[in-house]
Write an enzyme that holds these catalytic residues in place. Structure first.
Site, PDB file in Angstrom:
ATOM      1  N   CYS A  80     -35.850  20.229 -42.786  1.00  0.00           N
ATOM      2  CA  CYS A  80     -36.841  19.867 -42.176  1.00  0.00           C
ATOM      3  C   CYS A  80     -36.752  20.826 -41.074  1.00  0.00           C
ATOM      4  CB  CYS A  80     -37.011  18.488 -41.659  1.00  0.00           C
ATOM      5  SG  CYS A  80     -38.738  18.306 -40.964  1.00  0.00           S
ATOM      6  N   CYS A 198     -41.137  26.582 -43.683  1.00  0.00           N
ATOM      7  CA  CYS A 198     -41.345  25.186 -44.076  1.00  0.00           C
ATOM      8  C   CYS A 198     -40.569  24.807 -45.239  1.00  0.00           C
ATOM      9  CB  CYS A 198     -42.634  24.550 -43.871  1.00  0.00           C
ATOM     10  SG  CYS A 198     -42.793  22.892 -44.199  1.00  0.00           S
TER      11      CYS A 198
END
Length: 248
Positions: A80, A198
């Site tokens: 993350c 991401c």
């Protein structure tokens, strides 16, 4: 055959970390027989990519790390990217040490990789001084990511925010869309392209086609994390069809 146990700390709503990393390492198994990669995950609750939920998720790191220690992994990868970068420049060093400490407390000496730190390492490995970036985040969070990368010494010449706040919706984005999204960036001064900053935004199938079309090295948070996992295992960072960063 040598087995390598990979521990992964993932947001509860993340679907892509446990998809793209195994896909890359399965491709490596086929190309370079002799190593087998096994995956074990611990999850931290997060549904929406907001500062509040990111902070709440980070607070679960110790618990998730200790759970993984029970599996005695050979390396632990934390995913993350924005949850770490949102805490301020250089925070990946703090986050990685927090995980290492929890692992050691439970008797595990596994090395630790974060997607945030791995992306910076991947940019450096390519020798890139200037990059362009695509993110699925809202514009304010993209600016946070840009500031983090620039604090590490790399200029971000352009950035594109797809502005998808729901993390499950990010996982449902069509990776083929990235084959066109990158064309909206000004790459005139870029040395490399971060096609997905991401690990939740699917991108693997677009990496090689965009690299071929743009003429620039293309990396993502997932390919950079895979590179760091392999190097921490003492293996050559080679994955076929995953861009120059993993071309060996």
């Amino acid at each position: 055959m040598t087995d390598h146990h990979i521990g992964m700390i993932v947001p509860s709503s993340n679907l892509t970390m446990e998809t793209e990393l195994p896909r890359m390492l399965r491709a490596r198994e086929e190309a370079l027989p002799g190593d087998r990669f096994l995956f074990h995950s611990s999850r931290m609750r997060m549904k929406h990519v907001t500062p509040e939920q990111l902070r709440a998720m980070n607070a679960q790191t110790d618990r998730a790390s200790r759970e993984l220690a029970d599996a005695r992994p050979d390396v632990v990868a934390s995913a993350c990217l924005v949850a770490i970068m949102a805490q301020g420049p250089g925070h990946h060093c703090v986050a990685e040490e927090e995980i290492r400490t929890a692992l050691r407390d439970e008797g595990s000496e596994a090395p630790v990789v974060s997607s945030a730190g791995a992306l910076l390492d991947g940019i450096a490995a390519l020798g890139a001084k200037r990059v362009a970036v695509v993110t699925p985040y809202m514009e304010a969070l993209t600016k946070t990511v840009v500031a983090y990368i620039e604090d590490a010494g790399t200029e971000v010449v352009d950035a594109l925010s797809l502005e998808v706040p729901d993390n499950l919706a990010v996982a449902r984005l069509d990776p083929d869309g990235l084959r066109e999204h990158w064309r909206r960036l000004d790459l005139a001064r870029a040395d490399a392209l971060v096609l997905s900053a991401c690990v939740q935004m699917p991108s693997l199938s677009a990496v090689q086609p965009v690299e071929d079309a743009s003429g620039l090295p293309v990396l993502t948070a997932a390919t950079a994390t895979t590179r760091r996992v392999l190097t921490e295992l003492g293996l050559p960072p080679v994955v076929p069809g995953a861009g120059r960063l993993l071309a060996g």
